[in-house]
Design a protein around this motif. Structure first.
Motif, PDB file in Angstrom:
ATOM      1  N   ARG A 293       0.958  -1.257   0.055  1.00 37.19           N
ATOM      2  CA  ARG A 293      -0.041  -0.058   0.104  1.00 37.19           C
ATOM      3  C   ARG A 293       0.789   1.342   0.073  1.00 37.19           C
ATOM      4  O   ARG A 293       0.463   2.292  -0.617  1.00 37.19           O
ATOM      5  CB  ARG A 293      -1.037   0.050   1.180  1.00 37.19           C
ATOM      6  CG  ARG A 293      -1.650   1.318   1.625  1.00 37.19           C
ATOM      7  CD  ARG A 293      -2.427   1.348   2.708  1.00 37.19           C
ATOM      8  NE  ARG A 293      -3.271   2.510   2.888  1.00 37.19           N
ATOM      9  CZ  ARG A 293      -4.371   2.683   2.664  1.00 37.19           C
ATOM     10  NH1 ARG A 293      -5.254   1.567   2.364  1.00 37.19           N
ATOM     11  NH2 ARG A 293      -4.968   3.934   2.934  1.00 37.19           N
ATOM     12  N   ASP A 294       1.972   1.229   0.809  1.00 40.72           N
ATOM     13  CA  ASP A 294       2.790   2.373   1.188  1.00 40.72           C
ATOM     14  C   ASP A 294       4.313   2.318   0.810  1.00 40.72           C
ATOM     15  O   ASP A 294       4.914   1.618   1.468  1.00 40.72           O
ATOM     16  CB  ASP A 294       2.482   2.859   2.757  1.00 40.72           C
ATOM     17  CG  ASP A 294       2.765   4.258   2.739  1.00 40.72           C
ATOM     18  OD1 ASP A 294       3.789   4.937   2.223  1.00 40.72           O
ATOM     19  OD2 ASP A 294       1.989   4.879   3.453  1.00 40.72           O
ATOM     20  N   ALA A 295       4.701   3.150  -0.287  1.00 45.38           N
ATOM     21  CA  ALA A 295       6.080   2.977  -0.769  1.00 45.38           C
ATOM     22  C   ALA A 295       7.006   3.613   0.185  1.00 45.38           C
ATOM     23  O   ALA A 295       8.111   3.300  -0.147  1.00 45.38           O
ATOM     24  CB  ALA A 295       6.105   3.678  -2.066  1.00 45.38           C
ATOM     25  N   ARG A 296       6.606   4.420   1.168  1.00 47.26           N
ATOM     26  CA  ARG A 296       7.490   4.882   1.974  1.00 47.26           C
ATOM     27  C   ARG A 296       7.918   3.953   3.171  1.00 47.26           C
ATOM     28  O   ARG A 296       9.171   4.009   3.627  1.00 47.26           O
ATOM     29  CB  ARG A 296       6.624   5.874   3.002  1.00 47.26           C
ATOM     30  CG  ARG A 296       6.287   7.151   2.401  1.00 47.26           C
ATOM     31  CD  ARG A 296       5.061   8.026   3.122  1.00 47.26           C
ATOM     32  NE  ARG A 296       3.947   7.405   3.326  1.00 47.26           N
ATOM     33  CZ  ARG A 296       2.932   7.902   4.248  1.00 47.26           C
ATOM     34  NH1 ARG A 296       3.413   9.301   4.680  1.00 47.26           N
ATOM     35  NH2 ARG A 296       1.908   7.533   4.394  1.00 47.26           N
ATOM     36  N   ILE A 297       7.389   2.519   3.099  1.00 43.05           N
ATOM     37  CA  ILE A 297       8.025   1.487   3.980  1.00 43.05           C
ATOM     38  C   ILE A 297       9.146   0.916   3.162  1.00 43.05           C
ATOM     39  O   ILE A 297       8.931   0.216   2.331  1.00 43.05           O
ATOM     40  CB  ILE A 297       6.956   0.534   4.356  1.00 43.05           C
ATOM     41  CG1 ILE A 297       5.846   1.508   5.344  1.00 43.05           C
ATOM     42  CG2 ILE A 297       7.284  -0.475   5.392  1.00 43.05           C
ATOM     43  CD1 ILE A 297       4.535   0.617   5.355  1.00 43.05           C
TER      44      ILE A 297
END
Length: 408
Positions: free
Chosen positions: A276-280
């Motif tokens: 879901r989240d490319a920041r991780i």
């Protein structure tokens, strides 16, 4: 993708003379069915007496949590976050809520008061789950962490690691790991997802309990949990690294270096959150079945580690076939490690609690359990978020004979 049975939950398993809170293997787990909210008084009244010693006064003996090994002193803050853009998946009349403990490297040791391990309302729930005499309540109430409440973070910007607990377990069940990571220079955000724990304190004197457990008993898929937790993590990152952060010390977080680890379904949620989240940038699943399928692009080359029991469940070809299915789709640096003598709750604080209360142990002593989990999770994030070489990840070592490297 789903496992061969419901995800694990913190439930009681009876031994000949005691009971201990453990999550059974995924095929055997049966979630607790308990009320959605309660007060501290309700929980205290519900705590069962166990034998003639239940009413006898017992001198409190605080649980001794293993000291973290890193160079930093520790600070601790607690946040209550409400996502007004989402309804809770288990109680749709409510907005989604999170309780967050931030454990972080502190500026100096000794300042501030020691942070408690649990709240007063959560302590009797823990004893009930362990099957321990309620007269030992003082042991839990007297237990503090190695972190000091509200102290200033150490200077500089630090990587952020999100920790998500097992299904039914509270965020404090990963305290020994959170403290180790923070002592090595990470800001650690440990999450309680509303209505997914057997008992978590929320503002207003509320003790939210496991509505989700009942939903899972009635056939709700584990992907409903991982999807909700992935959205929780994205919301958390917005509130910690956005333009109007919820935490007063948010500037100590380096938003370009974020990782996530979880136990049981919290580990499965790490994959869902990364999709879901490319920041991780890096993730760890500690002994949890996967409930989600990676998209064709995998994780976009981001690293992932699977760390589990070295038994019939999580070795290659084991009962939980989701690990075999996930392995070839992980397209970045990866490791599949299993730990001899470990059980499902080895990857939480349960071995420390069981040792303190004299409950049955696995063949892996509590001290070794804590050391192995800390060593490999910290090494992974050191390598992937800090760029530091960690030879312990290259292959078997004499110092950690319990750890098997599986590379099918």
């Amino acid at each position: 993708m789903r496992s061969h049975g419901p995800p694990s939950v913190w439930i009681m398993r009876t031994f000949s003379r005691a009971a201990t809170a453990v999550a059974l293997s995924l095929a055997l787990a049966t979630p607790l069915a308990i009320a959605s909210t309660a007060t501290a008084a309700d929980v205290r009244r519900a705590a069962p007496a166990s034998g003639p010693s239940a009413s006898a006064p017992v001198a409190p003996a605080a649980i001794e949590l293993p000291r973290p090994t890193g160079p930093y002193a520790l600070g601790s803050d607690t946040l209550h976050l409400v996502d007004h853009s989402r309804r809770d998946p288990w109680v749709p009349s409510q907005d989604r809520e999170l309780m967050v403990t931030l454990t972080y490297p502190a500026e100096r040791p000794g300042a501030g008061r020691a942070a408690a391990y649990t709240t007063a309302a959560e302590a009797p729930v823990l004893l009930r789950q362990l099957g321990v005499d309620p007269a030992r309540l003082g042991d839990v109430e007297a237990t503090t962490t190695h972190a000091r409440a509200g102290v200033r973070p150490a200077r500089g910007r630090h990587p952020l690691i999100v920790l998500s607990p097992g299904f039914g377990a509270p965020r404090y069940s990963l305290t020994t790991l959170a403290e180790e990571l923070a002592s090595k220079g990470y800001v650690v955000a440990s999450l309680d997802h509303a209505y997914e724990s057997v008992g978590t304190s929320f503002p207003g004197g509320r003790l939210l309990t496991c509505v989700a457990c009942t939903a899972m008993e009635n056939g709700a898929p584990g992907s409903r949990v991982t999807e909700a937790r992935a959205a929780d993590v994205s919301f958390l990152l917005d509130r910690l690294t956005g333009t109007h952060p919820a935490w007063r010390h948010a500037r100590s977080i380096d938003p370009s270096r974020i990782g996530m680890a979880g136990h049981s379904i919290g580990g499965a949620a790490a994959v869902a959150a990364m999709v879901r989240d490319a920041r991780i940038g890096a993730g760890v699943n500690m002994d949890g079945a996967f409930w989600d399928v990676l998209p064709p692009g995998g994780l976009g080359g981001r690293p992932f580690m699977m760390l589990g029991t070295d038994d019939a469940t999580h070795r290659p070809g084991g009962e939980d076939r989701t690990w075999d299915a996930m392995w070839p789709t992980l397209d970045g640096w990866k490791r599949w490690l299993t730990v001899a003598g470990a059980e499902h709750m080895t990857f939480s604080d349960e071995p420390v609690l069981a040792a303190h209360f004299g409950l049955p142990q696995t063949s892996l002593p509590a001290g070794r359990a804590v050391s192995v989990v800390r060593t490999y999770v910290a090494a992974f994030f050191d390598q992937e978020l800090l760029g530091r070489a960690r030879p312990v990840l290259a292959g078997p070592t004499a110092a950690n004979p319990e750890v098997r490297f599986n590379n099918p």
